[in-house]
Each structure stands twice: as C-alpha cells, then as structure tokens.
Design a protein around this motif. Structure first.
Motif, mmCIF file in Angstrom:
data_model
loop_
_atom_site.group_PDB
_atom_site.id
_atom_site.type_symbol
_atom_site.label_atom_id
_atom_site.label_comp_id
_atom_site.label_asym_id
_atom_site.label_seq_id
_atom_site.Cartn_x
_atom_site.Cartn_y
_atom_site.Cartn_z
ATOM 1 N N PRO A 244 36.424 49.599 29.433
ATOM 2 C CA PRO A 244 37.619 50.612 29.532
ATOM 3 C C PRO A 244 38.076 50.366 30.929
ATOM 4 C CG PRO A 244 35.434 51.656 28.643
ATOM 5 C CD PRO A 244 35.262 50.114 28.821
ATOM 6 N N ASP A 245 37.358 49.631 32.016
ATOM 7 C CA ASP A 245 37.875 49.744 33.186
ATOM 8 C C ASP A 245 38.782 48.365 33.376
ATOM 9 O OD1 ASP A 245 38.361 49.213 35.788
ATOM 10 O OD2 ASP A 245 36.320 48.944 36.611
ATOM 11 N N LEU A 246 39.827 48.569 33.093
ATOM 12 C CA LEU A 246 41.224 47.481 32.925
ATOM 13 C C LEU A 246 41.219 46.685 34.371
ATOM 14 C CD1 LEU A 246 43.805 49.325 30.953
ATOM 15 C CD2 LEU A 246 41.896 48.095 30.034
ATOM 16 N N SER A 247 40.795 47.358 35.290
ATOM 17 C CA SER A 247 40.576 46.575 36.615
ATOM 18 C C SER A 247 39.548 45.529 36.769
ATOM 19 C CB SER A 247 40.777 47.553 37.847
ATOM 20 O OG SER A 247 39.642 48.223 38.022
ATOM 21 N N SER A 248 38.652 45.556 35.889
ATOM 22 C CA SER A 248 37.269 44.710 35.955
ATOM 23 C C SER A 248 37.841 43.335 35.611
ATOM 24 C CB SER A 248 36.230 45.325 35.346
ATOM 25 O OG SER A 248 35.045 44.455 35.274
ATOM 26 N N GLN A 249 36.949 42.522 36.142
ATOM 27 C CA GLN A 249 37.193 41.011 35.747
ATOM 28 C C GLN A 249 36.317 40.744 34.369
ATOM 29 O OE1 GLN A 249 38.963 38.597 37.441
ATOM 30 N NE2 GLN A 249 39.574 40.431 38.792
ATOM 31 N N THR A 265 37.624 51.107 17.787
ATOM 32 C CA THR A 265 37.344 51.797 18.909
ATOM 33 C C THR A 265 38.465 52.825 19.441
ATOM 34 O OG1 THR A 265 36.048 50.157 19.641
ATOM 35 C CG2 THR A 265 36.985 51.603 21.473
ATOM 36 N N SER A 266 38.094 54.062 19.787
ATOM 37 C CA SER A 266 39.061 55.094 20.315
ATOM 38 C C SER A 266 38.675 54.822 22.018
ATOM 39 C CB SER A 266 38.897 56.433 19.661
ATOM 40 O OG SER A 266 39.296 56.375 18.476
ATOM 41 N N GLY A 267 39.806 54.774 22.758
ATOM 42 C CA GLY A 267 39.497 55.024 23.971
ATOM 43 C C GLY A 267 40.594 55.866 25.014
ATOM 44 N N SER A 268 40.228 56.192 26.046
ATOM 45 C CA SER A 268 40.998 56.868 26.919
ATOM 46 C C SER A 268 42.128 55.930 27.820
ATOM 47 C CB SER A 268 40.142 57.833 27.987
ATOM 48 O OG SER A 268 39.494 56.960 28.650
ATOM 49 N N TYR A 269 41.617 54.754 27.670
ATOM 50 C CA TYR A 269 42.422 53.611 28.409
ATOM 51 C C TYR A 269 43.758 53.150 27.587
ATOM 52 C CZ TYR A 269 39.626 50.710 25.379
ATOM 53 O OH TYR A 269 39.045 50.096 24.427
ATOM 54 N N GLN A 270 43.681 53.494 26.212
ATOM 55 C CA GLN A 270 44.762 52.662 25.568
ATOM 56 C C GLN A 270 46.055 53.268 25.712
ATOM 57 O OE1 GLN A 270 42.440 53.553 21.808
ATOM 58 N NE2 GLN A 270 41.653 51.521 21.859
ATOM 59 N N ASP A 296 34.950 57.440 27.829
ATOM 60 C CA ASP A 296 35.967 56.455 28.240
ATOM 61 C C ASP A 296 36.401 55.661 26.589
ATOM 62 O OD1 ASP A 296 36.798 56.314 30.818
ATOM 63 O OD2 ASP A 296 35.307 55.016 31.370
ATOM 64 N N SER A 297 35.301 55.641 26.102
ATOM 65 C CA SER A 297 35.627 55.071 24.766
ATOM 66 C C SER A 297 34.343 55.225 23.799
ATOM 67 C CB SER A 297 35.875 53.624 24.650
ATOM 68 O OG SER A 297 34.618 53.049 24.958
ATOM 69 N N VAL A 298 34.802 55.355 22.359
ATOM 70 C CA VAL A 298 33.537 55.409 21.467
ATOM 71 C C VAL A 298 34.165 54.452 20.386
ATOM 72 C CG1 VAL A 298 32.935 56.821 19.140
ATOM 73 C CG2 VAL A 298 33.382 57.967 21.515
ATOM 74 N N SER A 299 33.174 53.576 20.002
ATOM 75 C CA SER A 299 33.141 52.369 18.949
ATOM 76 C C SER A 299 32.306 52.827 17.973
ATOM 77 C CB SER A 299 32.882 51.023 19.759
ATOM 78 O OG SER A 299 33.576 50.567 20.694
ATOM 79 N N ILE A 300 33.062 52.339 16.454
ATOM 80 C CA ILE A 300 32.120 52.836 15.321
ATOM 81 C C ILE A 300 32.142 51.441 14.446
ATOM 82 C CG2 ILE A 300 32.413 54.045 13.179
ATOM 83 C CD1 ILE A 300 32.009 55.857 15.430
#
Length: 357
Positions: A244-249, A265-270, A296-300
């Motif tokens: 979810p950290d889009l700034s991460s490498q 996945t549902s995420g707050s970053y999308q 930040d996210s939930v994956s099913i």
C-alpha cells in the motif's frame, strides 16, 4: 513451449498477432500436445485494465478465448454500468432512472448478480450494500470535482449524506424473477454495484471459458484475479499482494500461489482525493458514511471471485475481530489485513498460500 503476446487497446475488435519466442518445454508425455504461453490486455472494460495469460496449443486457439473473454466482459460491463446508457440494453442505470416509476425488465445476469449481492449483504450484516448509491453518488461527485480542482476540493456536507442515507435500505429492492424485473419503489434510491460487479463478472466469464475448454489461465480485471487451473508446467500461478505504500521500492509485500482460486484486494491507496492535506479513499463505511481509516488494504482468497470482491469491501469496513470471525466461519475463505501502521494480520489458513520469501 512457445510464448506469445496479444495486446488489445480500446475497443479491441481485432486482436493483434502474437510473437512467439523460446520458452522452457512443458510436455510431460510425447502423446500430450505442447502448450504455449500467450497473453492479452484490454483497456476499456469496467474502466480498468483487463489481462489474461493462458496456456493453449496454438495462437488461433488463444485468439478465440481472448475474443470470448472480451465479448463476455463487454456484455457484463454494459449490464452493470451505472453511468451510461446502451441502445437496446436495460442496465443498472436504467433501474436507477426508473426508481419510483416502474419495474424494469432486465437480463437474467442482472438478477443473478443482485440476488448474490443481497445474500452477501445479509452474510456481512449490512457491510456490503449495493443500495448505497444515493450516498456513493455524492462522494463520487465531490471526489471527481476534487480530483480535477485540488485547490478547491471539499468533503460532502454531513447533512447531505445523512439525508441520502435514508434511501439505502436494500430490503426495499424488489426482484421479481418470474417477471424478470427489478424495481426500486423509493424514487431517491439508487444501486451502485461497484463492490461486486467486477468480481462477479470475472467469475462468470471464467466459468464460461472453462466450459468452453480453457484449462490453464490467469485473468485479472482491475486487480480482481481469477486462476483457471494451474500454469502450463503444472506449477501454481504466482500473484503479488501490492504494497500500500506507493513510495516504497518494494512493489509487492507477499506472493501467493493460486490454482482455481481468486485473490481480490480492497485498498485505501487505489482511488482517493485530498482535502486539507488528508487523503479520502473511495470505500465508504455504510454506518459512518465516510471513508474508514483502520486499514490500508484487505485481501481475500477464495474460490469465487464475486464472493471475494464482496468480502474485500465488507471486511475493509469491519472491526478486525468481527471481520476475522466472519472469515473464519466461512469454508475455504482466507484474508489478510494491512493496518495503517504497517502491521499485518491473517486468517488462520492464509499463510499456507504464501510463497517462501
């Protein structure tokens, strides 16, 4: 084994030719046909990117499955659209437009999807409500305006949201299977099927492809991933869970192995917009009427992409203990939570799908 790629842009009426290259041999027995790897991508369905990787005998066969994937998904896209009209098609927008006026005769695929949505609303105690259109449309309006004009971005007025929330009782949706109609008796009610449409369509189309002979493929519709069988060499499909950290490498936090399963996945970053230096994502809590910032996210993980889509939205809005209890009570369903502070939690069987890192 040959490897090819087919790329489709916009309406993609004609699929472009695949280029073949060397790939590791896959034949286990001389009598078995060689399987070749091909892939295709579409850019105009469900307002997202659709892709498929498949292992089949030849390019012509893959072209056929690719065209079928496109045509089937296009039909579902038009049926489940809440923003656009299509000549000769009664869709979700038609139902909303006729709210309080008259029942709408619809395709069985709309009725089947809405029936599943009602069942998932019950199963999640109201945390997956497709009748939230009155509230979600307000957020959509403010999010769109805020994205185009960030300096003047605003939050929806609380009073407006509370008034709209008076018109989101899913139990008022009247589905008449015998007459093949759907009716919203409340003229201020509207449906928004964003929490189920892509996943449900993905599942239905993949089942159709399987019935027509496709045995090894990986389909992704905007991140709703559905594996058909295994890869050409019988190994599991490897699918990454996004960081979810889009700034991460580090793009992916973990990789899971799939066979005849779905990952959603549902995420707050999308999708989000910013007001007063704070981001507000697109997943609206049905009680708070606001985006909830617990995860930040939930994956099913489960066998049905439609169910996975519903659960990812519902569990994202639930307290962790409640969400985990829901998942643990379901057969062959697993979940992974990423909290705002980076902490990760899992249902009891999730880690068995994770690849060694």
């Amino acid at each position: 084994m040959k490897r090819g790629r087919i790329t489709a842009f916009l309406l993609a009426a004609a699929l472009m030719g695949a280029s073949a290259g060397a790939f590791a041999g896959c034949k286990e027995k001389e009598s078995e046909p060689e399987l070749n790897r091909y892939d295709v991508q579409f850019l105009d369905l469900f307002d997202t990117v659709t892709s498929m990787i498949g292992y089949v005998e030849d390019e012509e066969t893959f072209r056929g499955f690719s065209q079928e994937l496109y045509e089937e998904l296009k039909t579902y896209h038009q049926l489940y659209d809440i923003y656009n009209d299509y000549e000769g098609i009664a869709n979700i927008k038609t139902i909303n437009d006729k709210a309080g006026i008259e029942p709408v005769k619809v395709d069985q695929r709309i009725i089947d999807m809405l029936k599943e949505a009602v069942e998932m609303d019950k199963a999640t105690n109201g945390y997956m409500n497709v009748a939230m259109g009155s509230v979600l449309s307000i957020w959509h309006k403010y999010r769109t305006e805020g994205s185009y004009d960030p300096d003047n971005a605003q939050l929806p007025p609380r009073e407006e949201l509370l008034e709209a929330a008076e018109h989101m009782d899913i139990n008022q949706v009247i589905i008449d299977e015998e007459a093949s109609t759907v009716f919203l008796p409340d003229p201020d009610m509207s449906l928004d099927v964003g929490s189920i449409a892509k996943g449900y369509a993905t599942e239905m189309v993949c089942r159709k492809l399987e019935e027509d002979g496709l045995t090894k493929a990986l389909v992704s519709v905007g991140g709703n991933v559905r594996a058909i069988g295994s890869k050409g060499d019988e190994s599991l499909w490897k699918v990454g869970i996004q960081n979810p950290d889009l700034s991460s490498q580090t793009r992916y936090l973990h990789t899971v192995g799939l066979e005849d399963m779905s990952l959603v996945t549902s995420g707050s970053y999308q999708r989000f917009y910013t007001v007063d230096q704070k981001n507000y994502h697109h997943i609206i809590h049905p009680e708070l009427l606001m985006p909830w910032d617990e995860y930040d996210s939930v994956s099913i993980l489960c066998g049905d992409s439609g169910m996975a889509d519903c659960l990812s939205t519902a569990v994202f809005n639930m307290e962790f203990e409640d969400g985990k209890a829901l998942i643990e009570a379901m057969d062959q369903v697993e979940a992974m939570w990423i909290f705002k502070d980076g902490r990760e939690e899992y249902s009891s069987g999730f880690k068995k799908f994770m690849e060694e890192e």
